[in-house]
Design a protein around this motif. Structure first.
Motif, short mmCIF file in Angstrom:
data_model
loop_
_atom_site.label_atom_id
_atom_site.label_comp_id
_atom_site.label_asym_id
_atom_site.label_seq_id
_atom_site.Cartn_x
_atom_site.Cartn_y
_atom_site.Cartn_z
N ALA A 132 0.83 -1.21 0.00
CA ALA A 132 0.00 0.00 0.00
C ALA A 132 0.87 1.26 0.00
O ALA A 132 0.58 2.23 -0.70
CB ALA A 132 -0.93 -0.01 1.22
N PHE A 133 1.93 1.25 0.80
CA PHE A 133 2.84 2.39 0.84
C PHE A 133 3.45 2.62 -0.54
O PHE A 133 3.54 3.77 -1.02
CB PHE A 133 3.94 2.14 1.87
N ALA A 134 3.88 1.55 -1.20
CA ALA A 134 4.50 1.67 -2.52
C ALA A 134 3.52 2.22 -3.55
O ALA A 134 3.90 3.02 -4.41
CB ALA A 134 5.05 0.31 -2.96
N ILE A 135 2.26 1.79 -3.48
CA ILE A 135 1.25 2.29 -4.41
C ILE A 135 1.10 3.80 -4.27
O ILE A 135 1.04 4.54 -5.27
CB ILE A 135 -0.10 1.59 -4.15
N GLY A 136 1.05 4.29 -3.04
CA GLY A 136 0.94 5.72 -2.84
C GLY A 136 2.18 6.46 -3.29
O GLY A 136 2.10 7.54 -3.88
N ALA A 137 3.36 5.89 -3.03
CA ALA A 137 4.62 6.56 -3.36
C ALA A 137 4.86 6.64 -4.86
O ALA A 137 5.58 7.54 -5.33
CB ALA A 137 5.78 5.83 -2.69
N ILE A 138 4.28 5.73 -5.62
CA ILE A 138 4.49 5.73 -7.07
C ILE A 138 3.87 6.95 -7.73
O ILE A 138 4.36 7.44 -8.76
CB ILE A 138 3.92 4.42 -7.67
N VAL A 139 2.81 7.50 -7.15
CA VAL A 139 2.08 8.61 -7.77
C VAL A 139 2.98 9.82 -8.02
O VAL A 139 3.08 10.29 -9.17
CB VAL A 139 0.85 9.00 -6.92
N PRO A 140 3.66 10.39 -7.02
CA PRO A 140 4.53 11.54 -7.31
C PRO A 140 5.72 11.18 -8.19
O PRO A 140 6.20 12.03 -8.95
CB PRO A 140 4.97 12.01 -5.92
N LEU A 141 6.20 9.95 -8.08
CA LEU A 141 7.32 9.53 -8.93
C LEU A 141 6.94 9.54 -10.40
O LEU A 141 7.69 10.05 -11.24
CB LEU A 141 7.80 8.14 -8.51
N LEU A 142 5.80 8.97 -10.71
CA LEU A 142 5.34 8.96 -12.10
C LEU A 142 5.04 10.37 -12.59
O LEU A 142 5.27 10.69 -13.77
CB LEU A 142 4.09 8.09 -12.23
N ALA A 143 4.52 11.22 -11.70
CA ALA A 143 4.19 12.59 -12.10
C ALA A 143 5.44 13.39 -12.46
O ALA A 143 5.40 14.24 -13.36
CB ALA A 143 3.44 13.29 -10.97
N ALA A 144 6.56 13.11 -11.79
CA ALA A 144 7.79 13.88 -12.02
C ALA A 144 8.73 13.25 -13.03
O ALA A 144 9.67 13.91 -13.49
CB ALA A 144 8.53 14.06 -10.69
N ALA A 145 8.49 12.00 -13.40
CA ALA A 145 9.47 11.25 -14.18
C ALA A 145 9.68 11.79 -15.59
O ALA A 145 10.79 11.70 -16.12
CB ALA A 145 9.05 9.78 -14.24
N PHE A 146 8.68 12.35 -16.19
CA PHE A 146 8.77 12.70 -17.61
C PHE A 146 8.68 14.21 -17.88
O PHE A 146 8.40 14.62 -19.01
CB PHE A 146 7.67 11.97 -18.39
N VAL A 147 8.90 15.01 -16.85
CA VAL A 147 8.79 16.46 -17.00
C VAL A 147 10.17 17.08 -16.73
O VAL A 147 10.72 16.93 -15.64
CB VAL A 147 7.75 17.06 -16.04
N LYS A 148 10.72 17.79 -17.72
CA LYS A 148 12.05 18.38 -17.57
C LYS A 148 12.02 19.76 -16.94
O LYS A 148 12.90 20.12 -16.17
CB LYS A 148 12.73 18.45 -18.94
N ASP A 149 11.01 20.55 -17.27
CA ASP A 149 10.93 21.90 -16.74
C ASP A 149 10.68 21.88 -15.23
O ASP A 149 9.77 21.20 -14.75
CB ASP A 149 9.81 22.69 -17.44
#
Length: 219
Positions: free
Chosen positions: A139-156
């Motif tokens: 459950a912790f990992a599921i929640g933590a993935i959200v900000p990681l995926l949001a930041a992974a593909f944005v350079k600016d």
């Protein structure tokens, strides 16, 4: 006389049907109450675990983002937070549930003169420490993935921060609403409480880390 008798029988049948409907309604209410009470443990491990992963990881990422504009540093911080948090949640839940398991088993041995077979059957009904630990980590990992995926593909830099906050806010509303729905709590109030708490956590972490970076205390 026949009509009076028929009328009395109809009234009696109606009373029986009403009593039966009342009993069914009471049973439904009891079942609903039992269902909600049984949900408490796995709600705590699942919804709250996901909220912890979401908030702690996003706050760490916002904190490092306050002093470093590098996307790599932000994402690595998030990954480290995910792994460390999931391990911490798993170990903490394992120790907690195992302690409760030992207490329950000791209590059963003191109060009952049951056979070994009966005792083993009762043990099977107790919460499993390993399952609780795995559920908390997942459950912790599921929640933590959200900000990681949001930041992974944005350079600016600024766009990345905005997307992380937006994604986390949406997830907080979803988790808060899900917990409220499954726990039969007020939907709007619970969702807003979780959302505002998340904003405070991210804002305080970002602000304090920015302050430390500006004053140069860490250098």
């Amino acid at each position: 006389m026949a009509s009076i008798t028929n009328s009395q029988e109809l009234d009696k049948n109606n009373d029986i049907e009403k009593q039966s409907m009342q009993v069914d309604q009471n049973l439904d209410e009891v079942e609903i109450a039992v269902d909600y009470s049984k949900r408490a443990q796995w709600l705590r491990a699942a919804v709250l675990g996901a909220n912890d992963g979401l908030l702690s990881t996003s706050s760490l990422m916002m904190g490092i983002g306050a002093v470093k504009q590098d996307a790599k540093a932000m994402i690595l911080t998030g990954i480290a937070g995910l792994v460390a948090g999931a391990c911490s949640m798993a170990i903490g839940e394992f120790v907690s549930v195992y302690s409760q398991y030992d207490i329950e088993v000791s209590q059963m041995k003191r109060e009952n003169n049951a056979s070994t077979h009966e005792l083993e059957e009762k043990k099977k009904k107790l919460p499993s420490p390993l399952q609780a630990a795995a559920a908390s980590a997942f459950a912790f990992a599921i929640g933590a993935i959200v900000p990681l995926l949001a930041a992974a593909f944005v350079k600016d830099y600024h766009v990345r921060l905005g997307i992380v906050v937006a994604a986390v806010s949406f997830a907080l509303l979803m988790f808060g609403g899900l917990g409220a729905y499954l726990g039969n709590a007020p939907l709007m109030k619970s969702s807003l409480r979780v959302l505002i708490g998340g904003w405070l956590a991210m804002g305080i972490t970002f602000g304090l880390t920015k302050l430390v970076g500006v004053t140069g205390l860490y250098g």
